[in-house]
Scaffold this motif. Structure first.
Motif, PDB file in Angstrom:
ATOM      1  N   GLY A 255       0.788  -1.226   0.000  1.00 24.86           N
ATOM      2  CA  GLY A 255       0.000   0.000   0.000  1.00 24.86           C
ATOM      3  C   GLY A 255       0.818   1.274   0.000  1.00 24.86           C
ATOM      4  N   ILE A 256       2.108   1.174  -0.286  1.00 27.91           N
ATOM      5  CA  ILE A 256       2.963   2.362  -0.208  1.00 27.91           C
ATOM      6  C   ILE A 256       2.792   3.252  -1.428  1.00 27.91           C
ATOM      7  CG2 ILE A 256       5.373   3.132  -0.190  1.00 27.91           C
ATOM      8  CD1 ILE A 256       5.952   0.787   1.694  1.00 27.91           C
ATOM      9  N   VAL A 257       2.820   2.686  -2.622  1.00 30.44           N
ATOM     10  CA  VAL A 257       2.675   3.522  -3.814  1.00 30.44           C
ATOM     11  C   VAL A 257       1.224   3.905  -4.083  1.00 30.44           C
ATOM     12  CG1 VAL A 257       4.769   2.689  -4.941  1.00 30.44           C
ATOM     13  CG2 VAL A 257       2.613   1.489  -5.324  1.00 30.44           C
ATOM     14  N   THR A 258       0.314   3.367  -3.294  1.00 28.83           N
ATOM     15  CA  THR A 258      -1.095   3.729  -3.435  1.00 28.83           C
ATOM     16  C   THR A 258      -1.550   4.646  -2.301  1.00 28.83           C
ATOM     17  OG1 THR A 258      -1.669   1.648  -2.329  1.00 28.83           O
ATOM     18  CG2 THR A 258      -1.729   1.674  -4.735  1.00 28.83           C
ATOM     19  N   LEU A 259      -0.579   5.213  -1.573  1.00 29.58           N
ATOM     20  CA  LEU A 259      -0.820   6.225  -0.542  1.00 29.58           C
ATOM     21  C   LEU A 259      -1.610   5.697   0.652  1.00 29.58           C
ATOM     22  CD1 LEU A 259      -1.704   9.346  -2.741  1.00 29.58           C
ATOM     23  CD2 LEU A 259       0.539   8.455  -2.096  1.00 29.58           C
ATOM     24  N   GLU A 260      -1.521   4.391   0.927  1.00 28.98           N
ATOM     25  CA  GLU A 260      -2.236   3.799   2.056  1.00 28.98           C
ATOM     26  C   GLU A 260      -1.369   3.688   3.302  1.00 28.98           C
ATOM     27  OE1 GLU A 260      -4.895   0.363   0.593  1.00 28.98           O
ATOM     28  OE2 GLU A 260      -3.449   0.665  -1.034  1.00 28.98           O
ATOM     29  N   THR A 265       5.920   6.885   7.222  1.00 33.19           N
ATOM     30  CA  THR A 265       6.620   5.956   6.326  1.00 33.19           C
ATOM     31  C   THR A 265       7.253   6.711   5.171  1.00 33.19           C
ATOM     32  OG1 THR A 265       5.104   4.155   6.870  1.00 33.19           O
ATOM     33  CG2 THR A 265       6.354   3.949   4.814  1.00 33.19           C
ATOM     34  N   TYR A 266       6.508   7.631   4.582  1.00 30.53           N
ATOM     35  CA  TYR A 266       7.026   8.408   3.454  1.00 30.53           C
ATOM     36  C   TYR A 266       8.109   9.394   3.903  1.00 30.53           C
ATOM     37  CZ  TYR A 266       2.794   6.467   1.422  1.00 30.53           C
ATOM     38  OH  TYR A 266       1.827   5.608   0.998  1.00 30.53           O
ATOM     39  N   VAL A 267       7.953   9.948   5.104  1.00 27.32           N
ATOM     40  CA  VAL A 267       8.994  10.832   5.642  1.00 27.32           C
ATOM     41  C   VAL A 267      10.282  10.056   5.844  1.00 27.32           C
ATOM     42  CG1 VAL A 267       9.684  12.243   7.612  1.00 27.32           C
ATOM     43  CG2 VAL A 267       7.350  12.399   6.730  1.00 27.32           C
ATOM     44  N   CYS A 321       5.287  10.840  -2.950  1.00 26.72           N
ATOM     45  CA  CYS A 321       4.099  10.390  -2.213  1.00 26.72           C
ATOM     46  C   CYS A 321       3.654  11.435  -1.196  1.00 26.72           C
ATOM     47  CB  CYS A 321       4.380   9.059  -1.524  1.00 26.72           C
ATOM     48  SG  CYS A 321       4.497   7.652  -2.665  1.00 26.72           S
ATOM     49  N   LEU A 322       4.602  12.087  -0.543  1.00 28.44           N
ATOM     50  CA  LEU A 322       4.248  13.154   0.393  1.00 28.44           C
ATOM     51  C   LEU A 322       3.578  14.312  -0.331  1.00 28.44           C
ATOM     52  CD1 LEU A 322       7.366  13.242   2.750  1.00 28.44           C
ATOM     53  CD2 LEU A 322       5.019  12.658   3.393  1.00 28.44           C
ATOM     54  N   PHE A 323       4.088  14.631  -1.511  1.00 27.44           N
ATOM     55  CA  PHE A 323       3.469  15.701  -2.305  1.00 27.44           C
ATOM     56  C   PHE A 323       2.022  15.340  -2.643  1.00 27.44           C
ATOM     57  CE2 PHE A 323       2.383  17.399  -6.517  1.00 27.44           C
ATOM     58  CZ  PHE A 323       2.435  18.758  -6.242  1.00 27.44           C
ATOM     59  N   LEU A 324       1.803  14.095  -3.038  1.00 32.37           N
ATOM     60  CA  LEU A 324       0.445  13.664  -3.359  1.00 32.37           C
ATOM     61  C   LEU A 324      -0.456  13.716  -2.136  1.00 32.37           C
ATOM     62  CD1 LEU A 324       1.224  10.656  -5.715  1.00 32.37           C
ATOM     63  CD2 LEU A 324      -0.119  12.662  -6.334  1.00 32.37           C
ATOM     64  N   ARG A 325       0.073  13.291  -0.990  1.00 28.53           N
ATOM     65  CA  ARG A 325      -0.727  13.285   0.238  1.00 28.53           C
ATOM     66  C   ARG A 325      -1.112  14.712   0.659  1.00 28.53           C
ATOM     67  NH1 ARG A 325      -0.204   8.342   3.331  1.00 28.53           N
ATOM     68  NH2 ARG A 325      -1.080   9.426   5.127  1.00 28.53           N
TER      69      ARG A 325
END
Length: 429
Positions: A255-260, A265-267, A321-325
């Motif tokens: 679920g990491i590349v799907t922002l779950e 984790t991303y930091v 991923c952080l940018f997307l979140r």
């Protein structure tokens, strides 16, 4: 037990497509040098400029992008494998899909004359990954890292052999000429051959005459490199591509590349990846520059190359991923996602643009390194504007539509009945 894959949602598709789009643009940053300056890809002293802004261009690109963009692209391709095979009765379609991708790669290399094509490698490697599709995320991640390490070990062995050849040559040169044995003479000649960092000026001029404005000549010049890349290269870099794709499969399952995943984790990915990757890349680039771009310097710097590349790729992925979140810059996110949804069309378009500019218009070897990025920024500007406009009116990019038609044997709908531009809930091809 494998983690189940839920039906794709618009948000999940946007994350995959956005990162794929960013990686596609990043790949052009790297590829443009090979497209326009050929053997100067690594070494700016060959042509394209090695002083002032050209040297800074080489330095910045190598520290921030070298090896990481194909890493991201491979990871996203691996994630797409899980998404595609989650469909019922996808087995036959999966193999047809990747056999046709191999064909697209052959077209890109032999017709569009891009010797650095990756589609061939991706289609070929994906055939082997099918057997692992049902593994858990942790197992996929572990096997992917193991494969990548195996590929890095192969590179390390090559580096060790080259450094050993240098040591033998240095020892032989200390012996007076009259007293050198045949083995010592051979060691010196062997290193002279291996220490070449590129073609001579005369060889470059010959290549220019072959390529500039001459499609047949360009094919003759690039043919041997294409043939080597799609034969020996497929073996040599198999574990690299296979490993990165399997890492992508694992990151999708987790679920990491799907922002779950959780924000921390991303930091951790971003901070940890950059803390390792950036210092190593700075060390490598400075070492190469301070030692005159010699073959020995490249081999010495290559010792840490794969560790730096994997770490910095992880950092880039965490940052994206952080940018997307964050939900910021909606237009940019949606536009880059559109670029990613049309990744195959846009990738092949890069080759078409390069063929026109560097072969048909005769600019191969004529531009300085920094000038190549005027082309890159122009292509980016066009694709980030055109891709979302296109997808408001059509379900797929033109090559994606063709790929799907060839995969399933029937024509999918192409033109939208409305121009809402809402993303279609299917895996991007």
């Amino acid at each position: 037990m494998a983690k189940s894959v839920a039906a794709p949602t618009a948000k999940r598709l946007e994350s995959l497509d956005f990162i794929r789009g960013c990686a596609l643009f990043g790949i052009l940053i790297m590829n443009i040098v090979g497209m326009g300056l050929g053997p100067a890809y690594d070494n700016p002293t060959i042509m394209g400029g090695d002083k002032g802004i050209d040297l800074w261009t080489w330095f910045v690109v190598n520290v921030t992008f070298e090896g990481t963009q194909r890493g991201l692209f491979s990871i996203l391709f691996g994630a797409g494998i899980i998404l595609f095979t989650s469909r019922p009765d996808s087995t036959d379609a999966y193999f047809r899909r990747n056999l046709w991708l191999i064909a697209f790669g052959l077209f890109n290399a032999w017709i569009l004359l891009w010797a650095g094509d990756i589609l061939y490698y991706y289609g070929l490697t994906a055939l082997f990954l099918f057997a692992f599709r049902n593994l858990s995320g942790k197992r996929l991640l572990a096997l992917g890292v193991a494969s990548f390490v195996l590929g890095a070990a192969w590179s390390g062995l090559d580096t060790s052999n080259l450094l050993g050849a240098h040591e033998k040559a240095v020892a032989a040169e200390k012996v007076p000429v009259a007293k050198r044995t045949d083995d010592q003479k051979k060691a010196i000649e062997d290193w002279k051959e291996k220490s070449k960092t590129g073609p001579t000026p005369a060889e470059i001029e010959k290549t220019k005459k072959q390529i500039q404005g001459n499609y047949a000549g360009a094919l003759m010049a690039r043919g041997p490199h294409i043939a080597e890349g799609e034969s020996w290269g497929a073996y040599r870099y198999f574990f690299d591509v296979f490993g990165m794709m399997m890492i992508g499969m694992g990151l999708f399952r987790l679920g990491i590349v799907t922002l779950e995943a959780k924000t921390r984790t991303y930091v951790a990915m971003m901070v940890g990846g950059y803390a390792i990757g950036i210092p190593l890349n700075l060390y490598e680039a400075n070492w190469i520059m301070s030692h005159g771009f010699s073959a020995l310097a490249y081999n010495q710097a290559g010792i840490t190359y794969d560790a730096a590349r994997l770490a910095q790729t992880t950092g880039h992925l965490g940052l994206l991923c952080l940018f997307l979140r964050s939900g910021a810059f909606t237009w940019l996110r949606q536009s880059m996602a559109a670029v990613g949804r049309m990744a195959l069309t846009n990738y092949l378009t890069h080759s078409v643009v390069a063929l026109i500019i560097f072969v048909f218009l005769g600019y191969w070897g004529e531009l300085q390194r920094h000038q190549l990025y005027y082309i890159v920024f122009s292509v980016w500007a066009v694709q980030i504007v055109i891709s979302p406009i296109w997808l408001r009116h059509f379900h797929f990019g033109p090559v994606e539509w063709l790929w799907r038609y060839l995969t399933y044997g029937k024509a999918p709908p192409f033109r939208r009945e409305t121009s809402s531009g809402q993303p279609e809930l299917v895996p991007a091809e």
